[in-house]
Enzyme design. Structure first.
Site, PDB file in Angstrom:
ATOM      1  N   ARG A  30     -49.278  25.622   6.565  1.00  0.00           N
ATOM      2  CA  ARG A  30     -49.978  24.450   6.024  1.00  0.00           C
ATOM      3  C   ARG A  30     -49.331  23.136   6.474  1.00  0.00           C
ATOM      4  NH1 ARG A  30     -51.713  26.592  -0.077  1.00  0.00           N
ATOM      5  NH2 ARG A  30     -53.617  27.620   0.651  1.00  0.00           N
ATOM      6  N   GLY A  50     -60.110  34.570   0.068  1.00  0.00           N
ATOM      7  CA  GLY A  50     -59.505  35.741  -0.553  1.00  0.00           C
ATOM      8  C   GLY A  50     -58.629  36.571   0.374  1.00  0.00           C
ATOM      9  N   LYS A  97     -65.187  43.578  -6.452  1.00  0.00           N
ATOM     10  CA  LYS A  97     -66.148  43.447  -7.550  1.00  0.00           C
ATOM     11  C   LYS A  97     -67.322  42.523  -7.235  1.00  0.00           C
ATOM     12  CE  LYS A  97     -62.894  44.433 -11.319  1.00  0.00           C
ATOM     13  NZ  LYS A  97     -62.380  43.975 -12.620  1.00  0.00           N
ATOM     14  N   GLY A 146     -60.510  29.371  -2.357  1.00  0.00           N
ATOM     15  CA  GLY A 146     -61.545  28.984  -3.313  1.00  0.00           C
ATOM     16  C   GLY A 146     -62.550  27.999  -2.762  1.00  0.00           C
TER      17      GLY A 146
END
Length: 399
Positions: A39, A357, A200, A380
């Site tokens: 980063r 993710g 999920k 996100g």
């Protein structure tokens, strides 16, 4: 969307001008040492461009979750050695975010200097997007640059509040991300294939509902696929399956059918009685899963079917693994499909954008992260963009 870039900022003389730059320096550390400077590296092109144009570069970032309190081990001061080394220049650290001390420090440095302000989240008003705090921070700058797409889904002082008070621009990293995302979903070359995996359905309902209206084909893998298979009346044994979402899965499939979006599900699966490293397994059709077995990966025929859809596509967007890729041998489908996607990307005929993710880890595991058209580490923010949601930090940069 049309947004303002550094090239727009550089149309004017910014020598000695103060430029507030929102970066994402929330990096992993151990014993006070940065263990992964990805980063920090990502911010270098923007910092260098501003320095070269004579600006005073004033960096804003969060670090960890101090929740509005001063937590010494979350101070950005500990990043100064690593950042100074990467820049091959001194970095002035200021242990506050605004006020006279910060102003004096900025006034005291030469043009082309870099100043790092303290962790934005040491201040309670940051995450509340407090207008008063935004004014105090904005008072330190003449211009604002956002180079942190990973934080763009948050309406915070440092991502949105300050942007509304100063002439605002996208940094190099932000612009590169937005350009690739626009190519993937905003104005893509069709046909578009979305590959969505993970455990999920519940965590990706908004994503799936948005994608079936935007893409030509949607491949579903991982534990999520079990829920869709079960929604078609297939007994998936003791596999991970959200039985309370079978109706939702059927609704998504119906919406896809209405929109002309082809749903691609596994046609063969790898099953085992235990989830462990290299247990006894067998490859079978989904409807042959026994009551004491669980589906842990897609099979080779499923990979071939997915590769066939890939070959017909011009744009591929990928989020999430196709199986329990962290545990051998249940990484086969993810690795083989990722290699196929990378080959298409390298051919120059297909745009392949991946992110969110576990996706970055999965692409690294497959050894293809550097071969895709673009891989987003934004987590996100990448997911919310895929869900079709407006990102406050991006909205604030619109031209």
């Amino acid at each position: 969307m049309a947004f303002k870039r550094l090239s727009d900022l550089f149309k004017q003389d910014i020598t000695n001008k103060r430029v507030l730059v929102r970066v994402d320096f929330n990096v992993p550390m151990k014993d006070g040492v940065v263990t992964d400077d990805t980063r920090l590296q990502a911010a270098l092109p923007t910092i260098a461009a501003l320095k070269n144009n004579g600006a005073k570069v004033i960096l804003l970032s969060h670090f960890g979750r101090p929740k509005g309190k001063v937590v010494p081990e979350m101070s950005l001061g500990q990043l100064v050695p690593a950042l100074s080394e990467l820049l091959a220049a001194n970095v002035t650290f200021v242990p506050v975010l605004f006020g006279d001390e910060a102003k004096a420090a900025i006034d005291g440095v030469d043009e082309g200097s870099v100043v790092l302000l303290e962790n934005t989240r040491f201040y309670e008003g940051e995450e509340k997007n407090d207008p008063e705090l935004a004014k105090q921070v904005a008072a330190l700058g003449d211009f604002y640059v956002n180079d942190a797409f990973s934080a763009a889904h948050r309406a915070h002082v440092s991502t949105e509040g300050v942007a509304k008070l100063l002439p605002s621009f996208a940094g190099e990293s932000m612009a590169r991300e937005l350009d690739h995302l626009d190519k993937a979903l905003g104005n893509p070359v069709r046909p578009v294939l979305a590959i969505v995996g993970g455990a999920k359905v519940s965590s990706k309902i908004d994503l799936l509902e948005n994608l079936v209206t935007k893409v030509d084909a949607l491949a579903i893998g991982g534990g999520m696929a079990n829920t869709f298979l079960a929604a078609q009346g297939i007994d998936v044994g003791k596999s991970l399956c959200e039985k309370d979402l079978l109706d939702k899965a059927r609704d998504i499939m119906a919406a896809a059918d209405k929109a002309g979006c082809k749903i691609v599900l596994p046609v063969d699966v790898v099953v085992s009685k235990e989830f462990a490293v290299n247990p006894p397994t067998r490859t079978t059709t989904p409807n042959d899963t026994k009551a004491d077995e669980m589906i842990l990966d897609a099979g080779p025929e499923s990979v071939k079917a997915l590769e066939a859809v890939m070959a017909e596509s011009k744009t591929i967007i990928w989020n999430g693994p196709l199986g329990a890729f962290e545990t051998a041998p249940f990484d086969m489908a993810t690795v083989e499909a990722a290699k196929a996607a990378a080959k298409l990307a390298k051919s120059g005929n297909v745009i392949v954008v991946a992110g969110g993710g576990d996706t970055v880890s999965a692409m690294n595991h497959a050894g293809v992260a550097d071969d895709l058209s673009f891989i987003s580490t934004a987590g996100g923010a990448f997911l919310e963009w895929m869900e079709g949601k407006e990102l406050p930090g991006v909205k604030a940069l619109e031209a």
